[in-house]
Design an enzyme around this catalytic site. Structure first.
Site, PDB file in Angstrom:
ATOM      1  N   ASN A 210     -40.190 -48.100 -29.224  1.00  0.00           N
ATOM      2  CA  ASN A 210     -41.235 -49.135 -29.115  1.00  0.00           C
ATOM      3  C   ASN A 210     -41.399 -49.813 -30.477  1.00  0.00           C
ATOM      4  O   ASN A 210     -40.665 -49.521 -31.416  1.00  0.00           O
ATOM      5  CB  ASN A 210     -42.547 -48.507 -28.632  1.00  0.00           C
ATOM      6  CG  ASN A 210     -43.008 -47.410 -29.579  1.00  0.00           C
ATOM      7  OD1 ASN A 210     -43.308 -47.661 -30.739  1.00  0.00           O
ATOM      8  ND2 ASN A 210     -43.025 -46.173 -29.093  1.00  0.00           N
ATOM      9  N   ASP A 279     -43.615 -41.777 -23.712  1.00  0.00           N
ATOM     10  CA  ASP A 279     -44.108 -40.873 -22.666  1.00  0.00           C
ATOM     11  C   ASP A 279     -42.955 -40.213 -21.920  1.00  0.00           C
ATOM     12  O   ASP A 279     -43.117 -39.134 -21.364  1.00  0.00           O
ATOM     13  CB  ASP A 279     -44.988 -41.647 -21.681  1.00  0.00           C
ATOM     14  CG  ASP A 279     -46.334 -41.991 -22.321  1.00  0.00           C
ATOM     15  OD1 ASP A 279     -46.870 -41.141 -23.052  1.00  0.00           O
ATOM     16  OD2 ASP A 279     -46.835 -43.115 -22.115  1.00  0.00           O
ATOM     17  N   LYS A 289     -20.569 -42.297 -25.836  1.00  0.00           N
ATOM     18  CA  LYS A 289     -21.147 -43.616 -25.590  1.00  0.00           C
ATOM     19  C   LYS A 289     -20.891 -44.028 -24.141  1.00  0.00           C
ATOM     20  O   LYS A 289     -19.743 -43.943 -23.666  1.00  0.00           O
ATOM     21  CB  LYS A 289     -20.505 -44.616 -26.561  1.00  0.00           C
ATOM     22  CG  LYS A 289     -21.092 -45.995 -26.440  1.00  0.00           C
ATOM     23  CD  LYS A 289     -20.414 -46.963 -27.390  1.00  0.00           C
ATOM     24  CE  LYS A 289     -20.867 -48.369 -27.069  1.00  0.00           C
ATOM     25  NZ  LYS A 289     -20.037 -49.377 -27.685  1.00  0.00           N
ATOM     26  N   ASP A 306     -47.181 -33.973 -24.100  1.00  0.00           N
ATOM     27  CA  ASP A 306     -48.255 -34.755 -24.710  1.00  0.00           C
ATOM     28  C   ASP A 306     -48.716 -34.018 -25.979  1.00  0.00           C
ATOM     29  O   ASP A 306     -49.340 -32.957 -25.899  1.00  0.00           O
ATOM     30  CB  ASP A 306     -49.413 -34.960 -23.730  1.00  0.00           C
ATOM     31  CG  ASP A 306     -50.361 -36.025 -24.250  1.00  0.00           C
ATOM     32  OD1 ASP A 306     -50.925 -35.844 -25.349  1.00  0.00           O
ATOM     33  OD2 ASP A 306     -50.516 -37.049 -23.577  1.00  0.00           O
ATOM     34  N   ILE A 307     -48.380 -34.587 -27.121  1.00  0.00           N
ATOM     35  CA  ILE A 307     -48.584 -33.886 -28.399  1.00  0.00           C
ATOM     36  C   ILE A 307     -50.066 -33.678 -28.707  1.00  0.00           C
ATOM     37  O   ILE A 307     -50.507 -32.566 -29.017  1.00  0.00           O
ATOM     38  CB  ILE A 307     -47.908 -34.675 -29.543  1.00  0.00           C
ATOM     39  CG1 ILE A 307     -46.412 -34.820 -29.239  1.00  0.00           C
ATOM     40  CG2 ILE A 307     -48.141 -34.002 -30.884  1.00  0.00           C
ATOM     41  CD1 ILE A 307     -45.710 -35.876 -30.049  1.00  0.00           C
ATOM     42  N   VAL A 308     -50.832 -34.766 -28.601  1.00  0.00           N
ATOM     43  CA  VAL A 308     -52.247 -34.659 -29.003  1.00  0.00           C
ATOM     44  C   VAL A 308     -53.016 -33.749 -28.040  1.00  0.00           C
ATOM     45  O   VAL A 308     -53.913 -33.008 -28.459  1.00  0.00           O
ATOM     46  CB  VAL A 308     -52.882 -36.068 -29.163  1.00  0.00           C
ATOM     47  CG1 VAL A 308     -53.224 -36.724 -27.833  1.00  0.00           C
ATOM     48  CG2 VAL A 308     -54.097 -36.006 -30.055  1.00  0.00           C
ATOM     49  N   PHE A 323     -55.415 -42.110 -30.702  1.00  0.00           N
ATOM     50  CA  PHE A 323     -55.468 -43.576 -30.630  1.00  0.00           C
ATOM     51  C   PHE A 323     -55.204 -43.951 -29.173  1.00  0.00           C
ATOM     52  O   PHE A 323     -54.562 -43.189 -28.449  1.00  0.00           O
ATOM     53  CB  PHE A 323     -54.375 -44.211 -31.515  1.00  0.00           C
ATOM     54  CG  PHE A 323     -54.843 -44.544 -32.894  1.00  0.00           C
ATOM     55  CD1 PHE A 323     -55.082 -43.538 -33.822  1.00  0.00           C
ATOM     56  CD2 PHE A 323     -55.042 -45.868 -33.284  1.00  0.00           C
ATOM     57  CE1 PHE A 323     -55.515 -43.838 -35.098  1.00  0.00           C
ATOM     58  CE2 PHE A 323     -55.478 -46.185 -34.562  1.00  0.00           C
ATOM     59  CZ  PHE A 323     -55.715 -45.174 -35.466  1.00  0.00           C
ATOM     60  N   LYS A 337     -58.773 -41.437 -21.660  1.00  0.00           N
ATOM     61  CA  LYS A 337     -57.880 -40.618 -22.507  1.00  0.00           C
ATOM     62  C   LYS A 337     -58.683 -39.631 -23.347  1.00  0.00           C
ATOM     63  O   LYS A 337     -58.269 -38.496 -23.561  1.00  0.00           O
ATOM     64  CB  LYS A 337     -57.019 -41.503 -23.410  1.00  0.00           C
ATOM     65  CG  LYS A 337     -55.877 -42.164 -22.653  1.00  0.00           C
ATOM     66  CD  LYS A 337     -55.029 -43.079 -23.506  1.00  0.00           C
ATOM     67  CE  LYS A 337     -53.958 -43.733 -22.633  1.00  0.00           C
ATOM     68  NZ  LYS A 337     -53.257 -44.819 -23.277  1.00  0.00           N
ATOM     69  N   LYS A 341     -57.527 -35.909 -22.565  1.00  0.00           N
ATOM     70  CA  LYS A 341     -56.800 -35.249 -23.658  1.00  0.00           C
ATOM     71  C   LYS A 341     -57.719 -34.329 -24.460  1.00  0.00           C
ATOM     72  O   LYS A 341     -57.299 -33.754 -25.458  1.00  0.00           O
ATOM     73  CB  LYS A 341     -56.138 -36.298 -24.553  1.00  0.00           C
ATOM     74  CG  LYS A 341     -55.097 -37.139 -23.794  1.00  0.00           C
ATOM     75  CD  LYS A 341     -54.296 -38.061 -24.693  1.00  0.00           C
ATOM     76  CE  LYS A 341     -53.374 -38.959 -23.879  1.00  0.00           C
ATOM     77  NZ  LYS A 341     -52.013 -39.019 -24.398  1.00  0.00           N
TER      78      LYS A 341
END
Ligand code: PMT
Length: 400
Positions: A210, A279, A289, A306-308, A323, A337, A341
């Site tokens: 991203n 995600d 390749k 999901d890390i947090v 965030f 969230k 979370k």
């Protein structure tokens, strides 16, 4: 002196023989990475030319409140908002008197009234003028108004007198300017910040990612260091220098970021998840390749951890801040969230606005917790980061 890196400093120059030293002050501030804009009084222009200070600062010099062209480029209110610090060096006895009485009769005094940034002055005058009771009364008033006084030094003066009233040297002024950005809000606190994007490999040469540049997360790391925290910065691939004194851990994928974050548990007091974590990742990473053989190609994706959330449900849970990057119903989704979370705080930003958010130098956010919310208007990521770190510190202390 990384505290000055990317800081916006307005250098006010007033009329006095020490005005020549302001050239050296600009050089020192710029050596340490500050962006300097000069505002001169009429009297200052009798001692040193605007051209010299323009060349050294690399920015146009401002001097008139009534100059429509200059106001159109960057008006006095904009300048006041732009500043992280207003530093007046040299500050003459006359300027101190005008500042103490709250005058707004030229650009520099008006700016001082309009800014919310710290104001610091480096007085420079004849020793008798410095000792004069009027100047001392003005000095008292300025101190009561929380204006930072740098010096003056003592010694032989341009007029031949000996005593107090010499402007400090440029190096000393730059050091004191840097100290203004050093707070003790997070002394002794271990803080972990995730920043930047993750890359999810498709094959040895391609990945899903991203637009995160890491700027917001790195600005938070810098602000936390200035607040006295020991900072571990877990970052995806970005093109940014490591803030001095941050311990940097480079990762590529969400799984690597997850492992690096959980390895910090047990010695982390505050965790801030600013990274834009993918995600999903490709279920299979091709060993070679992928060849262009078919008209279409499907890649099956699988959920990343999901890390947090993992941090917030850890037995040694730190104060956890997330965030929320949203393109619609920003606060509604951010609140969801916050709950799902299990966060202490979430910082919502509207990433549909291309002026802010991903890869911009600017951002605008809303801080949301269970009880209330607070909106911080558009500002540079550095300015916002300092406010956010102060908010996080206050709420962390209230909770613990
Ligand atoms: O890096 P910049 O260019 O400066 O841009 C800054 C930013 C826009 C990336 C930043 O301000 C921001 O909003 N970061 C969060 C981006 C994001 O992934 O938001 P989200 O709403 O998808 O995720 C919510 C929270 O969960 C975030 O704290 C995120 O880090 C975390 N998360 C998400 C997915 C995942 N697998 N693990 C996570 O920990």
């Amino acid at each position: 002196m990384q505290q000055l890196n990317n800081k916006h400093i307005i250098l006010g120059v007033t009329g006095g023989i020490a005005a020549y030293k302001s050239a050296e002050v600009i050089r020192r501030l710029r050596d340490y990475g500050a962006d300097v804009r000069v505002v001169m009084t009429d009297a200052a222009r009798e001692f040193i030319t605007p051209l010299t200070l323009q060349a050294l600062s690399g920015n146009p010099v401002h001097h008139s409140l009534l100059d429509t062209e200059a106001e159109a480029a960057m008006g006095h209110i904009e300048l006041a908002r732009w500043a992280d610090l207003v530093l007046v060096a040299p500050a003459s006895a006359n300027f101190m008197a005008r500042l103490a009485s709250g005058r707004a009769d030229d650009l520099l005094t008006t700016l001082c009234l309009a800014t919310e940034a710290t104001i610091a002055i480096a007085p420079a005058m004849n020793q008798a003028m410095w000792r004069n009771s009027s100047t001392q009364t003005n000095l008292n008033t300025l101190q009561q108004k929380d204006i930072v006084i740098m010096g003056p030094g003592e010694g032989v003066q341009a007029c031949g007198d000996v005593g107090p009233g010499r402007m400090l040297e440029a190096d000393q002024i730059a050091e004191l300017a840097a100290a203004q950005f050093q707070t003790a809000l997070l002394d002794g606190i271990n803080l972990v910040i995730t920043a930047g994007p993750t890359r999810e490999a498709i094959d040895p040469v391609r990945y899903i990612s991203n637009h995160s540049s890491g700027k917001m997360g790195f600005a938070l790391a810098q602000a936390a260091i200035e607040a006295g925290a020991s900072v571990t910065l877990i970052t995806g691939p970005v093109a940014l220098p490591t803030p001095e004194r941050a311990q940097r851990i480079d990762i590529e994928s969400a799984e690597q970021m997850h492992d690096a974050a959980l390895a910090q548990m047990g010695h982390c007091d505050i965790f801030i998840a600013c990274a834009a974590v993918a995600d999903y990742r490709p279920r299979q990473v091709a060993e070679q390749k992928i060849k262009k053989s078919t008209e279409s190609l499907s890649i099956e994706l699988t959920r990343n951890p999901d890390i947090v959330s993992a941090v917030a449900s850890h037995p040694q849970r730190p104060f956890t801040v997330g965030f929320a990057a949203e393109t619609q119903q920003v606060e509604h989704y951010a609140r969801k969230k916050l709950q799902h979370k299990n966060l202490d705080l979430i910082i919502a930003n509207d990433v549909s606005n291309t002026e802010i958010g991903f890869n911009s130098d600017l951002n605008a956010v809303t801080i949301i917790c269970a009880e209330n919310e607070k909106t911080l208007p558009q500002a540079t990521k550095q300015q916002l980061a300092r406010t956010l770190i102060a908010e996080v510190a206050t709420r962390y202390k209230a909770k613990s």
